[in-house]
Scaffold this active site. Structure first.
Site, PDB file in Angstrom:
ATOM      1  N   SER A 272       0.865  -1.185   0.000  1.00 50.18           N
ATOM      2  CA  SER A 272       0.000   0.000   0.000  1.00 50.18           C
ATOM      3  C   SER A 272       0.892   1.222   0.000  1.00 50.18           C
ATOM      4  O   SER A 272       2.060   1.150   0.406  1.00 50.18           O
ATOM      5  CB  SER A 272      -0.885  -0.004   1.250  1.00 50.18           C
TER       6      SER A 272
ATOM      7  N   TYR B 158      -2.556  -1.269  10.423  1.00 55.78           N
ATOM      8  CA  TYR B 158      -2.545  -1.547   8.982  1.00 55.78           C
ATOM      9  C   TYR B 158      -1.283  -0.966   8.336  1.00 55.78           C
ATOM     10  O   TYR B 158      -0.590  -1.653   7.569  1.00 55.78           O
ATOM     11  CB  TYR B 158      -3.788  -0.952   8.326  1.00 55.78           C
TER      12      TYR B 158
END
Length: 267
Positions: A164, A175
């Site tokens: 990401s 995350y």
């Protein structure tokens, strides 16, 4: 972040057609970026292996892809897998080898991932285990299960991990921590394979996928599925305004051709 020591010419297949005829193992392959990668794999002459934790979605994805695969002369194989389980990933590798004996794994896409986890101060131990178990250990499990044999096969191959842009900038909670680790894992893999395979890390921004509601697939050992409390505005925004997963897939195959290591996917 800089390409720096990642030399494009040593990390490229200028003719991606050299991968045709092989297998494309794609985790998280039943939807989102994984499904788009399967579509692109078929278009490039690869047989997609769809590995996903959602049985129903796997069946739907396989049925949707079968016609185009048949037309391209390739085959779709679907296997239910929890990538956070080393045992299940090793079983996936065995199932692939049994189904396609002698056929090389030409593309490994370690794409399965989950969102959430919360902030580092408030996340529970089981939250950490779930997010890191899928986003980091899931990648490591797949790399260990497939890459050693990819290095031994007398055929070219590429490895792509899905991280990401949160893995390249200030981390956002658990995350973000997991995606920084996924980027670092891929950098380490690049150094270890030394050009014998091409290696790339996909770093998308907001993509139109179901990652925001990935808690629905949370295994029991990580606390079990998170039940939906009705409409999820963030999930709806992702679906409405995120970039199409197909763009990510196109960028992946372009990177294999050009040798780009960090694949920055933005809407």
């Amino acid at each position: 972040m800089s390409e720096g020591r990642y030399h494009a010419l040593d990390n490229a297949y200028p003719d991606p057609g050299v991968l045709a005829g092989g297998l494309a193992v794609i985790t998280g392959g039943a939807s989102g970026i994984g499904y788009a990668l399967a579509e692109a794999a078929i278009a490039h002459g690869l047989s997609p292996i769809l590995a996903d934790i959602e049985s129903a979605a796997l069946g739907v994805a396989k049925r949707r892809l079968d016609a185009s695969a048949l037309a391209a002369g390739v085959e779709v194989f679907a296997v239910k897998v929890d990538v956070s389980s080393e045992q299940e990933v090793q079983a996936l590798a065995s199932a692939v080898a049994q189904k396609f004996p002698g056929k090389p794994v030409s593309l490994l896409c370690c794409n399965a991932g989950v969102g959430g986890g919360g902030g580092v101060l408030v996340a529970s131990d089981v939250d950490w285990d779930f997010v890191l178990g899928v986003n980091v250990k899931g990648v490591a499990n797949c790399v260990r299960a497939f890459v050693p044999n990819m290095l031994k096969q007398s055929a070219p191959g590429s490895v792509v991990t899905t991280a990401s842009q949160d893995g390249l900038c200030a981390a956002q909670g658990v995350y973000g921590v997991s995606k920084h680790a996924a980027v670092a894992l891929t950098e380490a893999l690049y150094a270890e394979v030394r050009g014998r395979l091409s290696v790339h890390v996909l770093c998308p921004n907001v993509v139109s996928t179901n990652i925001v509601t990935s808690g629905r697939n949370r295994p029991d050992r990580f606390g079990g599925p998170v039940k939906s409390g009705g409409a999820n505005p963030i999930a709806e925004r992702f679906k409405a305004f995120g970039m199409p997963p197909s763009k990510c897939a196109d960028l992946v195959f372009s990177a294999i051709e050009s040798g780009v290591f960090y694949i920055l996917a933005e809407a």
